[in-house]
Design an enzyme around this catalytic site. Sequence first.
Site, PDB file in Angstrom:
ATOM      1  N   GLU A  79      33.564  93.864  92.244  1.00 40.68           N
ATOM      2  CA  GLU A  79      33.464  93.952  90.785  1.00 40.68           C
ATOM      3  C   GLU A  79      34.349  92.947  90.047  1.00 40.68           C
ATOM      4  OE1 GLU A  79      33.504  96.511  92.790  1.00 40.68           O
ATOM      5  OE2 GLU A  79      31.651  97.596  92.360  1.00 40.68           O
TER       6      GLU A  79
ATOM      7  N   HIS B  79      32.579 108.914  89.041  1.00 44.49           N
ATOM      8  CA  HIS B  79      31.231 108.415  88.758  1.00 44.49           C
ATOM      9  C   HIS B  79      30.605 109.104  87.544  1.00 44.49           C
ATOM     10  CE1 HIS B  79      31.355 106.464  92.690  1.00 44.49           C
ATOM     11  NE2 HIS B  79      30.160 105.991  92.531  1.00 44.49           N
TER      12      HIS B  79
END
Lengths: 351, 351, 329, 329
Positions: D60, D129
Amino acid sequence: MTAPIETAVADRAARSNTELLPLYRQMRRVRTFEERVGELFVRGQSAGSMLHLSIGEEAAAVGVASLMQEGDTFTTHHRGHGIFLARGADPKRMMAEIGGKEEGYCRGKGGSMHIADMGLGHLGANAIVGGGIPAVVGAGLASKRAGKGAISVAFFGDGAMQQGILYESMNMAALWDLPVVFVCINNQYGMGTRIEQATKGRALHERGLAFGLNAETVDGLDVREVRAAATRVIDAARGGTPGFLAIECYRFYGHARMDKSPYRSAEDEEQGRAKDPVQFARAALIEMGEADSTHLDALDQEIAAEMDATIDFTIAASEPPLNSMFRDVYAPGEPEPEAVAARIDRILARE
Amino acid sequence: MTAPIETAVADRAARSNTELLPLYRQMRRVRTFEERVGELFVRGQSAGSMLHLSIGEEAAAVGVASLMQEGDTFTTHHRGHGIFLARGADPKRMMAEIGGKEEGYCRGKGGSMHIADMGLGHLGANAIVGGGIPAVVGAGLASKRAGKGAISVAFFGDGAMQQGILYESMNMAALWDLPVVFVCINNQYGMGTRIEQATKGRALHERGLAFGLNAETVDGLDVREVRAAATRVIDAARGGTPGFLAIECYRFYGHARMDKSPYRSAEDEEQGRAKDPVQFARAALIEMGEADSTHLDALDQEIAAEMDATIDFTIAASEPPLNSMFRDVYAPGEPEPEAVAARIDRILARE
Amino acid sequence: MVQMTYRDALKQALRDAMTEDDSVVVIGEEVGRYGGAYGVTKGLYEEFGAARMIDTPISEPAIIGAAVGAAMSGLRPVAELMYVDFIGMTMDQLGNQAAKIRYMFGGQIGVPMVLRTQGGTGRSAGAQHSQSLEAYVLHTPGLRLVMPATVSDAYHLLRQSLRQPDPVVFIEHKALYTLKEEVDLSAPPPAWGKAAVRRTGDDLVIVTYSRQVHHALKAAEELSKQGLEATVIDLRCLNPLDFDTVRQHVERVGRVMVVSEGVMTAGVGAELSARIHEECFDFLAEPVIRLCGEDIPISVSVDLEANSVPTSQAVQQVAARLLAERSAA
Amino acid sequence: MVQMTYRDALKQALRDAMTEDDSVVVIGEEVGRYGGAYGVTKGLYEEFGAARMIDTPISEPAIIGAAVGAAMSGLRPVAELMYVDFIGMTMDQLGNQAAKIRYMFGGQIGVPMVLRTQGGTGRSAGAQHSQSLEAYVLHTPGLRLVMPATVSDAYHLLRQSLRQPDPVVFIEHKALYTLKEEVDLSAPPPAWGKAAVRRTGDDLVIVTYSRQVHHALKAAEELSKQGLEATVIDLRCLNPLDFDTVRQHVERVGRVMVVSEGVMTAGVGAELSARIHEECFDFLAEPVIRLCGEDIPISVSVDLEANSVPTSQAVQQVAARLLAERSAA
Ligand SMILES: Cc1ncc(C[n+]2csc(CCOP(=O)(O)OP(=O)(O)O)c2C)c(N)n1
Ligand SMILES: Cc1ncc(C[n+]2csc(CCOP(=O)(O)OP(=O)(O)O)c2C)c(N)n1
Ligand SMILES: [Mg+2]
Ligand SMILES: [Mg+2]
């Protein structure tokens, strides 16, 4: 965009790997410029003390940057003055930027650690160790797509070998066969930490190899050797094989202007400074008979005069206007941040 | 803390590298447990669908975890059921956690991707790829200081080889000679991406070597081989030489329960699933005459019965009470977050 | 009582904690041999050795992650982040791991670590070395947040932070290291989380923390010459937050300014303003005024930098106007 | 007008932008062959090929960093972050690089990239998440922030984001992908940054965005049965923020609720509440009420998760109480 004279000189040199004089000239300019940065600080005209001199790293900067061409791009770490200068920067605008002045490359907003110039492909120095590295992956994607053989080079210090983002970036460059080069200028220190205190002793370029890059290590004393190694790595990169080059040198002075390096011994400094790429090139020129010391003295003085002028320029330059503070957060014409004072005025002046 | 029977079995096996039966038993337990997790989902009793089965990776889990001892610690990635079970977890509490129930290891707050158990040294599964890796550096610092020979093991997938934090962690472990092992369970896929699409083809353990670790790669088919390699790496780590072990296997099913792996071919799956560590061990046991298939069938059925019970246990288990929502954000007795409803009550009920 | 700098008080807190509790270790870049980028840990390496003053590679994410693992393994780490500006690369380890471990694991274990760092303007250090990013931390449940303004608090709050069972982010201000004040090292520590009322007055309440406390106090002195008396509340801890003290003074005075160096939008000032309005609405003569950092990055230019955040003069001027408009109204 | 899901509208926006502008590339994990973790990019790889639908390693920080470099080099990258929960590891590239480059470099260049991601609860995906982390973005000057609630906005705002000269963080809600609505793809796009008034009523203003718009609308329908009429403002963009629309309705109605899924403290709700109080103080009959996510991590347990953020019932109940208490007073 017309290339300044310095770039033209460097470009000519690029064609002849043995021509040391122009490389010496570039290195001397870097050295002298950095000495002036030190003076600027002493005279209280630098904005702050976060000035990282690249003295001792001239062969690394010049050896690589002299191979860069129009269309190539690069990013640097916080110790990037020499690289940018070697790439053709205007020392006056650089110095003005270091002084936080309107005439600087970034209009006084960036300073020493955030110089950039799109004209010369400088995508920016960075005050975050490793922060500028992944940008070359993106630039490399764009270059590859354009297909004109341009490369993008990330310059960084040995300290950035400890930042995970370097490995993520190397992995991507290798995976996608990008025209990208990672150049680690290993000056043996990250602030007060010697490289051995930060990395278990293996040659740094082994990490590049393990990630599938075309990687090597070169000594940073002789600019011709640096240039030769850089030529190998850069040529391969232009052909789509990304590379990694570690250049071994020594940080002659403290980390930043306030640091007197109490953590290292006089012997360490003496030994390190003995590997002086500028003196080495000078001696080589004389030895090879390419120049005599009178000629070189004259050259050095010419450079000194040029660089002296950078300080005067900076002192005479203007402070950025206060309202420029709100400019360039977003593109011109786009919704802007409202100044706190304006907001408070509005609230207090209601009814 | 008394070690459950399964750990005792595994511990005994640790002393005899050739004793395959207990390793088979562990692997079968993992396999059957994971099959039950799949059923739990189908029956709508799993909390959500973020369930990552480790079927095909049993030799990796058991080969390493069976060498771990009391006092050792570890972290896992999101596909960590098998590892924890092999380390001695109670399958009922695991399953209850996967179902989001109060009786689960984490009282229903963590779920499949955040199981942990301090009793067995499980410092936590992680839903962030690479997120659990650096913790073993800290645990390793503590172990080294305590000087009792305990190690800390980070288990992760091939996908985490792409996360910078792994390299930062490996660098620290090597630099400080920590009793730490990095175990990469390379099941060839990160979601829909094959390892070759994410990494330029070199053996993964070369990266470990480049960072100064004691590193090797082992095939994940034969649990005895995994165990032998793990023994080398773990023994060295107990002695202060950190290691890296890549274990090559295959992810038999989709990434998570909803994924039918449309991105890979039937051939790929067939080939991959042919490398079945459980079947392989079973065949080896019979071939070596250590067990016959009647015996093994009985064993398998005993395990099936044990694992069947986990689903019943989970279904019968209780939902965590709603007010437990505000518990454990901070330590008991410390200032707690105020519930939104309570705050609004207070505001609306003023005067 | 001794005279001491903010810097030395922090060092003394670390020294005392390390002496008292063998499990305390300091881990970060240049914390050992170098003595810390701002000199806070100078000398501790010589006193406590390399095993407790752990110099690390330049790997912020792994430093925080290692501290998390160490804290779960019986150590009490003080992880140092050289600049709060680097928190961006650590927010996963800090926000997804340190902050959530106790919760995700159902209360099995906590992460008793302290993240020491420093922030703020004042050194022409540019956009990546001058920020005030405490709002990211405040917005992350599970993290305590301490920002001392005084020498005494530098000492006592760091000691207290090192006794907390949960992760504490402890943010110093780079412009305060040379601040010298009297401090009573053996005094009982303030109650954990309790705000300090630095000055009491009936015309205005200024709620602030960190360096802005000093700006507010200076402004209050000037205002006092005009006959306007301000209460200055130094929050010291933002999590836990001592809202009772704020409420008490706001209800008494009815006019409030919130001062913070962080950028205004969605910053600490927003939270304080929202809460004060919510909870003290009927007592407010005027809306709470936020005087915060501009919604812009920080420049290297000395002037631009200085004017990007509240100055003492700005506090004074806004306060005077707030009061003037009101008495006229 | 066509019927289409939020997911397909996003895909169509990408497709149209890519068709129109060759410099648009999508770069992220599983965006290509796999078609995106939530299926948004399914089919685009086949249409546009691997050079424009770039599948990346699981990196990322470098994905965002590469997008920054690409955006500075003439491409117009759409970087995809699979979950906004992973933003923590990218905040350096996002906040110190993308957001500040134009400024630090004195306006020489901008970073015209879009960061597409998704957040929110609804899938029992646990603490790492399920978050709503838009406040980190809102607190970072230099980043635009868009959070579409409707299918039409999913299309039009993504198209618009792809025309911005500055970095845009575009956050979808995982619970909205299957939402199906009418959309006019060829309609002129809404003015950039303009809020949408989804419903008008005289008793209460609900200011919200993303999935909570639907909760608010449902609540408003229920309230209407009791004779209480709410205005529902869907902000759509948080930066730039259309405060004028908010002001206009708040001044007209005088009672306000701010609803946001992100955790309350120092969140988007705080900013909105602070601004409304500051700017509309004299028009407020009551303090602005924040109904936000609890200051806790999200659990995997279905019940705990559902009750950690505002539900439609909660919006309705709080609204009803706010109005009841007031008419009684
Ligand atoms: C992410 C980050 N961590 C730490 C620092 C503080 N810092 C600035 S320069 C430096 C040392 C960098 O060493 P190296 O990369 O070798 O570059 P050099 O200064 O030797 O040229 C450190 C630790 C920083 N600026 N950014
Ligand atoms: C930081 C981060 N990025 C992306 C994801 C989404 N994701 C979850 S698992 C996964 C693949 C991981 O592959 P690998 O590490 O090989 O583990 P495996 O699933 O194969 O066991 C991805 C991309 C994530 N959870 N965390
Ligand atoms: Mg260095
Ligand atoms: Mg995998």
